[in-house]
Design a protein around this motif. Structure first.
Motif, PDB file in Angstrom:
ATOM      1  N   ASP A 105      -0.119  -5.504  -7.083  1.00  0.00           N
ATOM      2  CA  ASP A 105       0.576  -4.951  -8.251  1.00  0.00           C
ATOM      3  C   ASP A 105      -0.185  -3.740  -8.805  1.00  0.00           C
ATOM      4  O   ASP A 105       0.425  -2.751  -9.212  1.00  0.00           O
ATOM      5  N   CYS A 106      -1.513  -3.834  -8.792  1.00  0.00           N
ATOM      6  CA  CYS A 106      -2.334  -2.715  -9.276  1.00  0.00           C
ATOM      7  C   CYS A 106      -2.189  -1.505  -8.347  1.00  0.00           C
ATOM      8  O   CYS A 106      -2.061  -0.366  -8.822  1.00  0.00           O
ATOM      9  N   CYS A 107      -2.204  -1.742  -7.043  1.00  0.00           N
ATOM     10  CA  CYS A 107      -2.015  -0.648  -6.075  1.00  0.00           C
ATOM     11  C   CYS A 107      -0.660   0.027  -6.266  1.00  0.00           C
ATOM     12  O   CYS A 107      -0.562   1.259  -6.249  1.00  0.00           O
ATOM     13  N   VAL A 128      -0.693   2.269  -9.329  1.00  0.00           N
ATOM     14  CA  VAL A 128      -1.382   3.546  -9.075  1.00  0.00           C
ATOM     15  C   VAL A 128      -0.453   4.466  -8.275  1.00  0.00           C
ATOM     16  O   VAL A 128      -0.353   5.661  -8.573  1.00  0.00           O
ATOM     17  N   ALA A 129       0.233   3.926  -7.281  1.00  0.00           N
ATOM     18  CA  ALA A 129       1.163   4.741  -6.487  1.00  0.00           C
ATOM     19  C   ALA A 129       2.297   5.292  -7.354  1.00  0.00           C
ATOM     20  O   ALA A 129       2.710   6.436  -7.181  1.00  0.00           O
ATOM     21  N   ASP A 130       2.774   4.486  -8.298  1.00  0.00           N
ATOM     22  CA  ASP A 130       3.899   4.899  -9.148  1.00  0.00           C
ATOM     23  C   ASP A 130       3.479   5.792 -10.315  1.00  0.00           C
ATOM     24  O   ASP A 130       4.192   6.732 -10.658  1.00  0.00           O
ATOM     25  N   TYR A 131       2.337   5.465 -10.942  1.00  0.00           N
ATOM     26  CA  TYR A 131       1.967   6.136 -12.194  1.00  0.00           C
ATOM     27  C   TYR A 131       0.751   7.046 -12.069  1.00  0.00           C
ATOM     28  O   TYR A 131       0.310   7.631 -13.057  1.00  0.00           O
ATOM     29  N   MET A 187      -3.132   1.839 -18.266  1.00  0.00           N
ATOM     30  CA  MET A 187      -1.884   1.164 -18.641  1.00  0.00           C
ATOM     31  C   MET A 187      -2.150  -0.295 -18.969  1.00  0.00           C
ATOM     32  O   MET A 187      -3.086  -0.907 -18.463  1.00  0.00           O
ATOM     33  N   ARG A 188      -1.306  -0.846 -19.810  1.00  0.00           N
ATOM     34  CA  ARG A 188      -1.395  -2.262 -20.183  1.00  0.00           C
ATOM     35  C   ARG A 188      -0.772  -3.126 -19.093  1.00  0.00           C
ATOM     36  O   ARG A 188       0.218  -2.739 -18.457  1.00  0.00           O
TER      37      ARG A 188
END
Length: 146
Positions: free
Chosen positions: A55-57, A60-63, A70-71
């Motif tokens: 989810d973290c990866c 990073v790819a999206d945002y 980000m929260r």
């Protein structure tokens, strides 16, 4: 093998974070605890979602550069994969495969009692395979009988 049997071999702690934590804080927790998955909750016993390394990866790819601050609430997984403490390991494997997830929350009625990871599944399947191999070896060699 039942999911409850797997949980008996693991540390019982289910680690959770609040939805207001940042990605960087959660990644530090992942590093410090040597884990890759947490439950997101405001209070004990509650489940708002989950958060994994994947989810973290994806965040990073999206945002891009905004992601680390980000929260958790902004990118956590709200579609939580669960199983029952009474389910068989094969059912958990099916859930992991169909949902493309590496972690499944284990529930006893409405209470979270643990997490089963892909690592747990592999460990227990390997142990089972080694036991079967030994039984076959003993049978073929005519040993292991009392």
């Amino acid at each position: 093998m039942l999911v409850g049997e797997i949980l008996r071999t693991k540390a019982p702690e289910v680690i959770s974070v609040t939805p207001g934590r940042t990605m960087v804080e959660v990644l530090r927790l992942f590093r410090d605890k040597n884990i890759g998955f947490v439950v997101v909750a405001r209070s004990p016993g509650e489940t708002l979602g989950t958060l994994s390394e994947r989810d973290c990866c994806n965040a990073v790819a999206d945002y891009k550069s905004e992601a680390p601050l980000m929260r958790v609430a902004d990118f956590m997984n709200r579609n939580v994969a669960t199983c029952s403490i009474k389910d068989r390991l094969s059912k958990v494997m099916e859930i992991m495969t169909n949902r493309r997830t590496r972690h499944v929350l284990v529930m006893d009625n409405d209470t979270i009692v643990g997490v089963v990871s892909i690592g747990d599944v592999v460990k227990h399947r390997l142990e089972q395979s080694l036991r079967n191999e030994q039984v076959l070896h003993d049978y073929i060699c005519g040993t292991g009988y009392h």
